[in-house]
Design a protein around this motif. Structure first.
Motif, PDB file in Angstrom:
ATOM      1  N   ARG A 244       5.632  -1.590  -7.483  1.00  0.00           N
ATOM      2  CA  ARG A 244       6.338  -2.075  -8.666  1.00  0.00           C
ATOM      3  C   ARG A 244       6.736  -0.892  -9.528  1.00  0.00           C
ATOM      4  N   LEU A 245       7.833  -1.025 -10.206  1.00  0.00           N
ATOM      5  CA  LEU A 245       8.362   0.093 -10.977  1.00  0.00           C
ATOM      6  C   LEU A 245       7.389   0.580 -12.042  1.00  0.00           C
ATOM      7  N   ASP A 246       6.650  -0.341 -12.679  1.00  0.00           N
ATOM      8  CA  ASP A 246       5.787   0.059 -13.785  1.00  0.00           C
ATOM      9  C   ASP A 246       4.591   0.896 -13.335  1.00  0.00           C
TER      10      ASP A 246
ATOM     11  N   PHE B 202       4.816   2.646 -10.175  1.00  0.00           N
ATOM     12  CA  PHE B 202       5.259   3.451  -9.031  1.00  0.00           C
ATOM     13  C   PHE B 202       5.072   4.946  -9.255  1.00  0.00           C
ATOM     14  N   GLU B 203       5.359   5.441 -10.432  1.00  0.00           N
ATOM     15  CA  GLU B 203       5.262   6.885 -10.645  1.00  0.00           C
ATOM     16  C   GLU B 203       3.834   7.375 -10.446  1.00  0.00           C
TER      17      GLU B 203
ATOM     18  N   ALA C  39      12.076  -4.084  -6.062  1.00  0.00           N
ATOM     19  CA  ALA C  39      13.422  -3.576  -6.326  1.00  0.00           C
ATOM     20  C   ALA C  39      14.391  -4.703  -6.671  1.00  0.00           C
TER      21      ALA C  39
ATOM     22  N   GLU D  26      11.535  -9.600  -9.692  1.00  0.00           N
ATOM     23  CA  GLU D  26      10.551  -9.266  -8.649  1.00  0.00           C
ATOM     24  C   GLU D  26      10.345 -10.433  -7.673  1.00  0.00           C
TER      25      GLU D  26
ATOM     26  N   LYS E 183      16.590  -0.750 -11.314  1.00  0.00           N
ATOM     27  CA  LYS E 183      15.288  -0.445 -10.724  1.00  0.00           C
ATOM     28  C   LYS E 183      15.422   0.560  -9.590  1.00  0.00           C
TER      29      LYS E 183
ATOM     30  N   GLU F   8      16.036   3.972 -10.922  1.00  0.00           N
ATOM     31  CA  GLU F   8      14.830   4.563 -11.510  1.00  0.00           C
ATOM     32  C   GLU F   8      13.832   4.979 -10.442  1.00  0.00           C
ATOM     33  N   ILE F   9      13.713   4.190  -9.381  1.00  0.00           N
ATOM     34  CA  ILE F   9      12.828   4.569  -8.268  1.00  0.00           C
ATOM     35  C   ILE F   9      13.276   5.904  -7.692  1.00  0.00           C
TER      36      ILE F   9
END
Length: 228
Positions: free
Chosen positions: A181-183, A185-186, A203, A207, A217, A220-221
């Motif tokens: 998930r993007l939140d 992922f980093e 993505a 979701e 998304k 940003e990924i």
């Protein structure tokens, strides 16, 4: 490399437009993916320039296959070859939850030059390290998609790192996916630094596979992968 799951032709076109490096063509994700139709594969290959890998899964009952399943899967692989897709996504387990040598050998015998990824059947093997060593015996297999087991990938960072370390001693690459998930992922990406990343619902709008791909998304990924 960022791989995005596409379930229909709109997804395929959007995935390329929004910045995916490769597509896994896999309809019916509520059933963990089923072999797409001839028409969808053909239209997808004709519509984009990025590689398309096609899931070969004749039913959603399990990852255990009989002779009838094998006949269908081999015909589907030949169809994928004839339509010019980049590769296939396969996986098979025995009743003891080991990688099924007989099935893999028979399928790989008809793949020719197709790229071969092992899907998340690997995550349901009784012992992933045992399974990885078995898969390393097959030179045609290039990639294993895994969440580090029957987890969401961010919950299995230690296991994923161990699998990547093992794979680095072979010709195989690990592609991380499931539950990304993007939140988060980093943090996950910094902790694992996988060569390949695979996104499904993470993505998408809301979701959910009930909605299309989310351009913001995916961008940003890609930014997170480029900057870490």
């Amino acid at each position: 490399m960022l791989e995005i799951i596409a379930t229909n032709l709109t997804d395929v076109k959007d995935a390329e437009k929004f910045g995916a490096d490769r597509i896994e063509l896999s309809p019916a994700m509520s059933e963990l993916g089923i072999t797409p139709s001839y028409g969808l594969i053909q239209a997808a290959v004709e519509s984009v320039n990025i590689p398309i890998n096609v899931i070969i899964r004749p039913h959603s009952q399990s990852f255990i296959y009989n002779k009838n399943d094998m006949e269908v899967m081999k015909r589907d692989i030949n169809m994928v070859k004839s339509l010019g897709a980049n590769g296939i996504v396969i996986g098979a387990l025995t009743k003891d939850h080991t990688m099924d040598d007989d099935v893999l050998t028979e399928l790989l015998a008809v793949t020719d030059s197709l790229d071969v990824t092992i899907h998340r059947a690997f995550d349901f093997a009784r012992d992933q390290k045992e399974a990885l060593l078995k898969l390393a015996e097959y030179k045609q297999i290039t990639t294993i998609l895994t969440a580090g087991g029957n987890y969401r990938a961010p919950e299995a960072v230690e296991q994923i790192n161990e699998l990547m370390a093992m794979a680095s001693e072979t010709h195989l690459s690990i592609m991380t996916g499931h539950g990304l998930r993007l939140d988060t992922f980093e943090t996950f990406y910094k902790s694992t630094k996988p060569e390949f990343v695979h996104f499904g619902t993470g993505a998408r709008i809301n979701e959910s596979f009930d909605f299309g791909l989310d351009e913001s998304k995916i961008k940003e990924i890609n930014q997170i992968m480029a900057s870490n």
